[in-house]
Design an enzyme around this catalytic site. Sequence first.
Site, PDB file in Angstrom:
ATOM      1  CG  HIS A   1      -9.702   2.249   2.227  1.00 29.22           C
ATOM      2  ND1 HIS A   1      -9.746   0.899   1.975  1.00 29.22           N
ATOM      3  CD2 HIS A   1      -8.558   2.471   2.932  1.00 29.22           C
ATOM      4  CE1 HIS A   1      -8.667   0.320   2.499  1.00 29.22           C
ATOM      5  NE2 HIS A   1      -7.935   1.247   3.079  1.00 29.22           N
TER       6      HIS A   1
ATOM      7  CE1 TYR B   1      -3.034  -3.206   5.466  1.00 26.02           C
ATOM      8  CE2 TYR B   1      -2.369  -1.113   4.489  1.00 26.02           C
ATOM      9  CZ  TYR B   1      -2.846  -2.409   4.354  1.00 26.02           C
ATOM     10  OH  TYR B   1      -3.101  -2.915   3.095  1.00 26.02           O
TER      11      TYR B   1
ATOM     12  CB  SER C   1      -0.889   0.007   1.244  1.00 30.91           C
ATOM     13  OG  SER C   1      -1.468   1.278   1.458  1.00 30.91           O
ATOM     14  CB  SER C   2       0.458   4.588  -1.484  1.00 30.99           C
ATOM     15  OG  SER C   2      -0.861   4.838  -1.045  1.00 30.99           O
ATOM     16  CB  CYS C   3      -0.305   3.714   4.087  1.00 31.86           C
ATOM     17  SG  CYS C   3      -0.265   1.964   4.519  1.00 31.86           S
TER      18      CYS C   3
ATOM     19  CE  LYS D   1      -0.576  -5.087   3.168  1.00 30.90           C
ATOM     20  NZ  LYS D   1      -0.724  -6.391   2.466  1.00 30.90           N
TER      21      LYS D   1
END
Length: 333
Positions: free
Chosen positions: A198, A155, A126-128, A159
Amino acid sequence: MTETIKDARDRVKFNASALDRDARFYVAGHRGLVGSAIWRRLESDGFSDLVGRTSAELDLKDRDAVFAFFKEVQPRNVVLAAAKVGGILANSTYPVDFLSDNLRVQVNVLDAALKYGVERLLFLGSSCIYPRLAPQPIREDSLLTGHLEPTNDAYAIAKIAGILQIQAIRRQYGRPWISAMPTNLYGPGDNFSPTGSHVLPALIRRYEEAAKAGAKTVTNWGTGTPRREFLHVDDMAEACLHLLDHYDGPEQVNVGTGCDVTISEIADTIGRVVGFKGTTEWDADHPDGTPQKLLDVSKLAHIGWTARIGLEEGLRSTVQWYRDHADNLRDVR
């Protein structure tokens, strides 16, 4: 750690080429937003031996069950799309769940895939994973260069651990496994839960319900000023297959559109698409999250892929899907 240093440690000797469409292919999380889109894409591209298991059939947090599954099925290719996901509220409320569940799923699947000889594996993050205040647009080498966004750091850490495990497997065992980091995804099969979704599916549900009720106002969290990039999940699925067919390297690849909009702009667009006639208010007492999150997708473009589905086109099809499935939605906290 720069790409040059990672490449120097990388032991993989592999020339990426089109996957064998008859080889057994396991999609972990094949009923979720991303996994179901990948399954559809693989089917349409001629893959003839797809394998999936629901969470009721196989709990990926159960290490013994995962190893038994891989021993029995013996997939040659894997996409790891299974994950516990959610929006700001869910991530802020259940950080232990997001960290523990995702770490266990990832470690179990990757360890079992390694033991039972999986040739090609794509890990989806994920881009987070990138720092909260990373320079925009965010390059792949921004990883681990700053503090994470606190509302979803648990989270993100899970990742990041997955990316590093892929890199470690490449260095230690020489497996041509790769990672892809999608931007904010949306589309058919999304989670529209009022508490677990989301931002985009949450807004679709909120404005659709307001339009049906004839409400005069809709109130959204935050200020509406943060900028976000949105990618249709069918584009994401196409990008995943393109990477499996054409890319091999230790560095994760950003997957997005390269364009962003404010949350206020996306809310206005959704309101227009669903036919909402009222006004929008913003509750600044709730968090905004990261101020901007736009991915640099030049690496992906160099590999030969760019997004096709425009935002309003994708929103209209997603709203129609939501309406068609309103009585049987996937609600996850």
